[in-house]
Design an enzyme around this catalytic site. Structure first.
Site, PDB file in Angstrom:
ATOM      1  N   MET A 147      -4.450   9.818  11.131  1.00 20.59           N
ATOM      2  CA  MET A 147      -5.294  10.066   9.966  1.00 20.59           C
ATOM      3  C   MET A 147      -6.082  11.382  10.349  1.00 20.59           C
ATOM      4  O   MET A 147      -7.597  11.291  10.100  1.00 20.59           O
ATOM      5  CB  MET A 147      -6.224   8.850   9.574  1.00 20.59           C
ATOM      6  CG  MET A 147      -5.195   7.858   9.119  1.00 20.59           C
ATOM      7  SD  MET A 147      -6.281   6.252   8.836  1.00 20.59           S
ATOM      8  CE  MET A 147      -6.898   6.015  10.623  1.00 20.59           C
ATOM      9  N   ASP A 174       0.636  -1.209   0.114  1.00 21.16           N
ATOM     10  CA  ASP A 174       0.079  -0.026   0.008  1.00 21.16           C
ATOM     11  C   ASP A 174       0.847   1.240   0.154  1.00 21.16           C
ATOM     12  O   ASP A 174       2.083   1.216  -0.175  1.00 21.16           O
ATOM     13  CB  ASP A 174      -0.893   0.043   1.225  1.00 21.16           C
ATOM     14  CG  ASP A 174      -0.271   0.185   2.679  1.00 21.16           C
ATOM     15  OD1 ASP A 174       0.793   0.489   2.808  1.00 21.16           O
ATOM     16  OD2 ASP A 174      -1.083  -0.336   3.519  1.00 21.16           O
ATOM     17  N   LYS A 220      -3.579   3.371  -0.668  1.00 21.44           N
ATOM     18  CA  LYS A 220      -4.797   4.118  -0.208  1.00 21.44           C
ATOM     19  C   LYS A 220      -4.128   5.226   0.553  1.00 21.44           C
ATOM     20  O   LYS A 220      -3.426   5.235   1.491  1.00 21.44           O
ATOM     21  CB  LYS A 220      -5.620   3.433   0.698  1.00 21.44           C
ATOM     22  CG  LYS A 220      -6.137   1.975   0.134  1.00 21.44           C
ATOM     23  CD  LYS A 220      -7.294   1.414   0.916  1.00 21.44           C
ATOM     24  CE  LYS A 220      -6.938   1.214   2.301  1.00 21.44           C
ATOM     25  NZ  LYS A 220      -7.855   0.508   3.564  1.00 21.44           N
TER      26      LYS A 220
END
Length: 505
Positions: A173, A34, A56
């Protein structure tokens, strides 16, 4: 049955990948990685490994999570007995959705293993000088997502408990939601002047960080251009950054340096530059190849007792010569009475590792200095063997022959123009990510400007410094119309690195 391994790739620094993680990448039949997994790890994979990117990042999913889950199952069922490695940034189970992938594998009856990784929640603050716990400031730490599942009916975050806990709070995040996070904590009683930090691309050469206060951090993050991937740390421990900072003090941090050596030789220079914080872009311009026919080398080795001197002008020359020597079942004793010269310390080290201590290493590491030192030994009538590249400078054999030596030039390897695609490097130049290009031989200069012509490179010249290992390499650069910005005083890899660092300090 095939097995799927959910492997934590760590926070970004290549040195923080676990030994088990590397071992599995090296054995993988399929490697699925990823956005946050360091792409350098792909080089560990076998040439026949199927490599699939499912990156992602915020708002940009190459493959949605449900499709990634399906892909893992499909690849495991495609063929029996295969090893499928799912490489995930950080740790698979710390906000990595690894548990969801594992659940899908269990449901499909597929064997799996989890290999934990170093989580950025601990590593990124540490590289920014912020310990997540400290006896004076925090006895606990909480990891919190700054981006909850949007399909949930309500938030699972107990803001009141977090604000009152006294824990160090680490949000993943959460950059887009930073104003909300700060507001929620203050709304539930956390004081506005609580120290708060952001760490962007933690543990990597691109790391940036700053410390603010809870009431100002969102505004400062926008002003400083902080975006994902960034961690948010809230707590008194952030006040230690100024004292404990270390990674961001590295002299080359954030500077892009191109390494043009062959892929086999790049590691020494790359590792030294990385230790100093550089973002290394390996663009091998040379390919080292054995000769298609080693019969001449075997003949020369058979006649070794008749030579007075062996002169090695590179590590590659030592390796090429010794590969044939080993294949013949011989060792250092085959050299017999001959004296041995090495052009510099790296070549001398290569000889020492094979049981031969050179009789002569000149003060300056160029062919002219080897000639000067050997002439003092008296060369008239001496038989000299020079194992070297198929094509090389003729200064050494010509000057020794002039002095009366009987010189045999023995090609033991050849160098070719590496077939390296320049598109990634050109893209990095266009983005302003390249600050230095290093050249360790005349061949690297010539081959670099064959792959990227002087006309194509010219628009970037002002932003990029050209660094040469010595005067011979510098002259080759000048012949192509470029003046070197840095020329090492000591013609070695450490000397080149030292000169590069000195040019910015």
């Amino acid at each position: 049955m095939s097995t799927v391994y959910l492997v934590g790739a760590g926070p970004g620094d290549p040195g923080l990948l676990t030994l088990r993680g590397r071992e599995l990448i090296e054995q993988a039949d399929v490697l699925i990685y990823d956005y946050l997994a360091n792409k350098e790890f792909l080089s560990f994979a076998r040439p026949d490994c199927e490599i699939i990117y499912v990156g992602k990042k915020g708002g940009d999913h190459t493959l949605p999570q449900d499709d990634i889950n399906t892909l893992l199952v499909d690849k495991a069922l495609e063929e029996e007995g295969r090893m499928i490695v799912r490489l995930k940034g950080g740790d698979p189970y710390v906000f990595g959705r690894g548990a969801e992938e594992a659940e899908e594998l269990v449901e499909a009856g597929i064997a799996f293993e989890v290999v934990p990784g170093v989580t950025s929640a601990v590593a990124a603050p540490a590289y920014a000088g912020i310990p997540v716990t400290h006896r004076r400031f925090a006895s606990s730490v909480s990891f919190i997502t700054g981006h909850e599942d949007p399909t949930k009916e309500g938030s699972a975050i107990n803001w009141g408990a977090l604000a009152a806990s006294g824990s160090t709070l680490v949000f993943f995040m959460g950059v887009k939601n930073l104003p909300t996070i700060a507001a929620k904590l203050m709304e539930h009683g956390m004081r506005p002047d609580m120290p708060c930090a952001l760490v962007h691309w933690g543990t990597t050469c691109r790391q940036r960080s700053f410390v603010s206060t809870l009431d100002s951090v969102a505004e400062e993050a926008v002003a400083l251009g902080f975006k994902a991937p960034s961690l948010i740390i809230v707590g008194e421990v952030c006040s230690l950054k100024e004292t404990l900072d270390w990674h961001e003090l590295k002299p080359l941090l954030g500077l892009g340096v191109v390494v043009t050596r062959s892929r086999e030789q790049a590691s020494e220079l790359t590792s030294k530059l990385r230790e100093l914080g550089a973002c290394c872009h390996e663009f091998p311009t040379i390919e080292i190849s054995p000769l298609p026919d080693d019969a001449p080398v075997r003949e020369a080795i058979a006649k070794l007792p008749g030579y007075d001197w062996l002169v090695f002008t590179s590590v590659n020359g030592v390796e090429g010569f010794w590969d044939v020597l080993d294949d013949m079942g011989l060792d250092a004793r085959a050299i017999g009475r001959a004296k041995v010269a090495a052009i510099g310390p790296a070549t001398a080290t290569a000889l020492c590792s094979r049981g031969v201590r050179p009789d002569l290493v000149p003060g300056q590491y160029v062919a002219e200095s080897v000639v000067e030192a050997m002439l003092r030994e008296g060369m008239n009538g001496k038989k000299v063997l020079i194992p070297r590249a198929m094509v090389a400078r003729e200064v050494l054999p010509d000057e020794l022959a002039k002095a009366g030596a009987e010189v045999t030039v023995l090609p033991v390897y050849e160098t070719k123009l590496a077939d390296e695609d320049p598109s990634d490097l050109l893209a990095a130049l266009e983005k302003g990510e390249i600050h230095f290009v290093t050249f360790t031989s005349s061949s690297t200069v010539q081959n670099f400007f064959t792959r990227i012509t002087p006309e194509v490179f010219a628009p970037y010249r002002e932003q990029v410094k050209l660094v040469c290992i010595g005067p011979v390499t510098a002259k080759t650069l000048e012949k192509l119309g470029f003046t070197p910005d840095v020329v090492a005083g000591e013609y070695t890899i450490p000397g080149l690195v030292e000169a590069l660092v000195a040019s910015i300090t």
